[in-house]
Every structure is written in structure tokens, then in C-alpha cells.
Design a protein around this motif. Sequence first.
Motif, PDB file in Angstrom:
ATOM      1  N   HIS A 229       0.846  -1.193   0.000  1.00  0.00           N
ATOM      2  CA  HIS A 229       0.000   0.000   0.000  1.00  0.00           C
ATOM      3  C   HIS A 229       0.883   1.244   0.000  1.00  0.00           C
ATOM      4  N   THR A 230       0.740   2.095  -1.003  1.00  0.00           N
ATOM      5  CA  THR A 230       1.547   3.322  -1.125  1.00  0.00           C
ATOM      6  C   THR A 230       0.634   4.518  -1.380  1.00  0.00           C
ATOM      7  N   PRO A 231      -0.157   4.922  -0.395  1.00  0.00           N
ATOM      8  CA  PRO A 231      -1.138   5.994  -0.586  1.00  0.00           C
ATOM      9  C   PRO A 231      -0.499   7.362  -0.790  1.00  0.00           C
TER      10      PRO A 231
ATOM     11  N   ALA B 246       4.584   1.344  -9.754  1.00  0.00           N
ATOM     12  CA  ALA B 246       4.020   2.254  -8.757  1.00  0.00           C
ATOM     13  C   ALA B 246       2.826   3.068  -9.223  1.00  0.00           C
ATOM     14  N   GLY B 247       2.313   2.804 -10.426  1.00  0.00           N
ATOM     15  CA  GLY B 247       1.150   3.559 -10.873  1.00  0.00           C
ATOM     16  C   GLY B 247       1.417   5.054 -10.924  1.00  0.00           C
ATOM     17  N   ASP B 248       0.560   5.846 -10.252  1.00  0.00           N
ATOM     18  CA  ASP B 248       0.713   7.300 -10.247  1.00  0.00           C
ATOM     19  C   ASP B 248       1.377   7.811  -8.976  1.00  0.00           C
ATOM     20  N   SER B 249       1.987   6.914  -8.199  1.00  0.00           N
ATOM     21  CA  SER B 249       2.747   7.359  -7.028  1.00  0.00           C
ATOM     22  C   SER B 249       4.033   8.056  -7.450  1.00  0.00           C
ATOM     23  N   ILE B 250       4.485   7.745  -8.661  1.00  0.00           N
ATOM     24  CA  ILE B 250       5.598   8.474  -9.273  1.00  0.00           C
ATOM     25  C   ILE B 250       5.232   8.754 -10.730  1.00  0.00           C
ATOM     26  N   PHE B 251       5.857   9.778 -11.282  1.00  0.00           N
ATOM     27  CA  PHE B 251       5.714  10.117 -12.698  1.00  0.00           C
ATOM     28  C   PHE B 251       7.114  10.237 -13.293  1.00  0.00           C
ATOM     29  N   ASN B 252       7.189  10.362 -14.587  1.00  0.00           N
ATOM     30  CA  ASN B 252       8.438  10.745 -15.245  1.00  0.00           C
ATOM     31  C   ASN B 252       8.074  11.467 -16.544  1.00  0.00           C
ATOM     32  N   ILE B 253       7.535  12.655 -16.387  1.00  0.00           N
ATOM     33  CA  ILE B 253       7.096  13.469 -17.512  1.00  0.00           C
ATOM     34  C   ILE B 253       7.964  14.722 -17.582  1.00  0.00           C
ATOM     35  N   ALA B 254       8.665  14.882 -18.716  1.00  0.00           N
ATOM     36  CA  ALA B 254       9.565  16.030 -18.904  1.00  0.00           C
ATOM     37  C   ALA B 254      10.548  16.146 -17.741  1.00  0.00           C
ATOM     38  N   GLY B 255      11.000  14.993 -17.245  1.00  0.00           N
ATOM     39  CA  GLY B 255      11.979  14.984 -16.167  1.00  0.00           C
ATOM     40  C   GLY B 255      11.400  15.209 -14.785  1.00  0.00           C
ATOM     41  N   ARG B 256      10.090  15.378 -14.669  1.00  0.00           N
ATOM     42  CA  ARG B 256       9.443  15.617 -13.374  1.00  0.00           C
ATOM     43  C   ARG B 256       8.922  14.307 -12.796  1.00  0.00           C
ATOM     44  N   ILE B 257       9.425  13.958 -11.628  1.00  0.00           N
ATOM     45  CA  ILE B 257       9.067  12.698 -10.983  1.00  0.00           C
ATOM     46  C   ILE B 257       7.904  12.876 -10.015  1.00  0.00           C
TER      47      ILE B 257
ATOM     48  N   PHE C 202       5.802   9.804   2.380  1.00  0.00           N
ATOM     49  CA  PHE C 202       5.980   8.646   3.258  1.00  0.00           C
ATOM     50  C   PHE C 202       6.012   7.363   2.416  1.00  0.00           C
ATOM     51  N   SER C 203       5.135   7.309   1.408  1.00  0.00           N
ATOM     52  CA  SER C 203       5.108   6.140   0.511  1.00  0.00           C
ATOM     53  C   SER C 203       6.389   6.031  -0.295  1.00  0.00           C
ATOM     54  N   TRP C 204       6.963   7.150  -0.686  1.00  0.00           N
ATOM     55  CA  TRP C 204       8.246   7.117  -1.386  1.00  0.00           C
ATOM     56  C   TRP C 204       9.323   6.485  -0.500  1.00  0.00           C
ATOM     57  N   LYS C 205       9.314   6.824   0.777  1.00  0.00           N
ATOM     58  CA  LYS C 205      10.290   6.237   1.706  1.00  0.00           C
ATOM     59  C   LYS C 205      10.100   4.726   1.783  1.00  0.00           C
ATOM     60  N   LEU C 206       8.843   4.301   1.810  1.00  0.00           N
ATOM     61  CA  LEU C 206       8.559   2.862   1.821  1.00  0.00           C
ATOM     62  C   LEU C 206       9.062   2.211   0.540  1.00  0.00           C
TER      63      LEU C 206
ATOM     64  N   ASP D 253      18.265   5.702  -7.474  1.00  0.00           N
ATOM     65  CA  ASP D 253      18.957   6.958  -7.187  1.00  0.00           C
ATOM     66  C   ASP D 253      18.145   8.175  -7.614  1.00  0.00           C
ATOM     67  N   GLN D 254      17.429   8.080  -8.711  1.00  0.00           N
ATOM     68  CA  GLN D 254      16.586   9.191  -9.154  1.00  0.00           C
ATOM     69  C   GLN D 254      15.462   9.466  -8.170  1.00  0.00           C
ATOM     70  N   LEU D 255      14.836   8.413  -7.681  1.00  0.00           N
ATOM     71  CA  LEU D 255      13.748   8.588  -6.721  1.00  0.00           C
ATOM     72  C   LEU D 255      14.281   9.133  -5.399  1.00  0.00           C
ATOM     73  N   LEU D 256      15.409   8.620  -4.954  1.00  0.00           N
ATOM     74  CA  LEU D 256      16.014   9.095  -3.708  1.00  0.00           C
ATOM     75  C   LEU D 256      16.371  10.582  -3.808  1.00  0.00           C
ATOM     76  N   LYS D 257      16.942  10.978  -4.902  1.00  0.00           N
ATOM     77  CA  LYS D 257      17.322  12.377  -5.100  1.00  0.00           C
ATOM     78  C   LYS D 257      16.096  13.290  -5.070  1.00  0.00           C
ATOM     79  N   GLU D 258      14.993  12.852  -5.696  1.00  0.00           N
ATOM     80  CA  GLU D 258      13.783  13.663  -5.708  1.00  0.00           C
ATOM     81  C   GLU D 258      13.167  13.732  -4.314  1.00  0.00           C
ATOM     82  N   LEU D 259      13.222  12.653  -3.556  1.00  0.00           N
ATOM     83  CA  LEU D 259      12.712  12.680  -2.193  1.00  0.00           C
ATOM     84  C   LEU D 259      13.504  13.667  -1.347  1.00  0.00           C
ATOM     85  N   GLU D 260      14.814  13.638  -1.455  1.00  0.00           N
ATOM     86  CA  GLU D 260      15.663  14.556  -0.697  1.00  0.00           C
ATOM     87  C   GLU D 260      15.382  16.009  -1.065  1.00  0.00           C
ATOM     88  N   ARG D 261      15.071  16.251  -2.329  1.00  0.00           N
ATOM     89  CA  ARG D 261      14.758  17.605  -2.782  1.00  0.00           C
ATOM     90  C   ARG D 261      13.422  18.087  -2.223  1.00  0.00           C
TER      91      ARG D 261
END
Length: 224
Positions: free
Chosen positions: A147-149, A166-177, A190-194, A214-222
Motif C-alpha cells: 500500500h503506497t497511498p 508504482a502507478g501514479d505514485s511516481i511520474f516521469n514526464i519532462a523529467g518531473r518525478i 511517506f510512501s516514497w520512503k517505503l 537513485d533518481q527517486l532518492l534524489k527527488e525525495l531529498e529535494r
Amino acid sequence: MNVKIVPIRVGICNCYLIIQNRSCILVDTGVAGNIKKIISAITSRGLELSDLKLIFLTHSHYDHAGNAKELKELTGARLIVHESEAKYLRKGYHPIPKGTSAITKLLVWIGKLNERPRAAFNSICPDIVYSNKLDLNEFGFEAQIIHTPGHTKGSSTLVIDNNSFAGDSIFNIAGRIYPPFANDTEQLLFSWKLLLSYKSKFYYPAHGKRITYDQLLKELERKQ
């Protein structure tokens, strides 16, 4: 584990056919009216429609659930969705989530004026619902659904063979996650951390190309 991943563009949504030992899981079903693309993805690989054992919906928006009813009837596959999404499947309608930027908030406001006809799909009852986590070993797959609400209350992710869908919990449109739409942005992070705790090599969104850990981690940190 011998797993083959077949991306299928179905309307505006990426669906994924996952083949393991000649049995298949389909992640999402795309926009209604595009079922032939999914059928072709199965049969062109020497598989029978009956080899599709499970259909997993990451959530129940029209661009993910649009072909679920017809596919279930054609294949006999069991339909899986989080318990928070089941009522929307039965209604054949799920409201558009909130925007996460000024532009997408405006788009949602405009979209609400004529939302229901565009966001509707053929209603269907799920076969399997879960609350937190679902182990798919009992269905013949070395995989689990978590579950990643955030995008919606019931948004969820399939984790299999070092890959997360991950469905729509993440995107990758024009470099935007970061998703342009989400009902609860605090839950989303919180779901990204999971998701990162599973340390998948790749994360597959429903919109755009896969991203790396690494891309997801970098975006979370940002975003924190």
C-alpha cells in the motif's frame, strides 16, 4: 527469478504485462477502448489469454481501470485492488485527485466542471482486496503488493524481481518525478520512503519511462 516485463501503452497510461513461468500479471488496464493492445501483447508472445492469471490495479482512476471489466471476462483473471479503491470500481467512477501545483490545481478545477462523464468506466467487482500488503506466492508469483497511498487513498505498488510498479505514485514526464496530482502529499512522501526501503533497481510509473532508485532518492531529498 525469470521475469519478463512488457510495457504496453494504452491511451495515456502505461500498463505492464509481467510474465513469470508462462503465467502473467497485468498491472493496470489503461483507457477504455484499447483492449486490443493488451490482447496482442499477450498472444504475440505465444501465450493464451487464460495465461493471464491476475490483473492488479494500482488504483481505480479511469485511465487505469478502463478495460478491467472486459479483460476479466475474456481471460478469467482475478482482479486485485486495495480495499479503499474497491467502492470506486463498483461505481465505475473515481474523482480526479487534487493538483500539487498552481497549474494542476487550476486544471482540476476546470476538469471538475465536466468530470464524471470523462472519468467514468465500466463498473466491476474486484476478486481480491487487501489492506496493507498482499503476498502473491499463493497465486504462483514471487511478488508482493504494498500500500503506497498519497495519489489516492488506496494507491498501491507491485514489487517483483527488483522492480516496483508504482502507478501514479511516481511520474516521469519532462523529467518531473513528483506527481502533478495527489490527494495527500504528506502520505505520498511517506510512501516514497517505503518504496525506497525495498531498494528496487527500477521504478515503473504509469506515465513516463522508468526511473532508478537513485533518481527517486534524489527527488525525495529535494522535496523534504
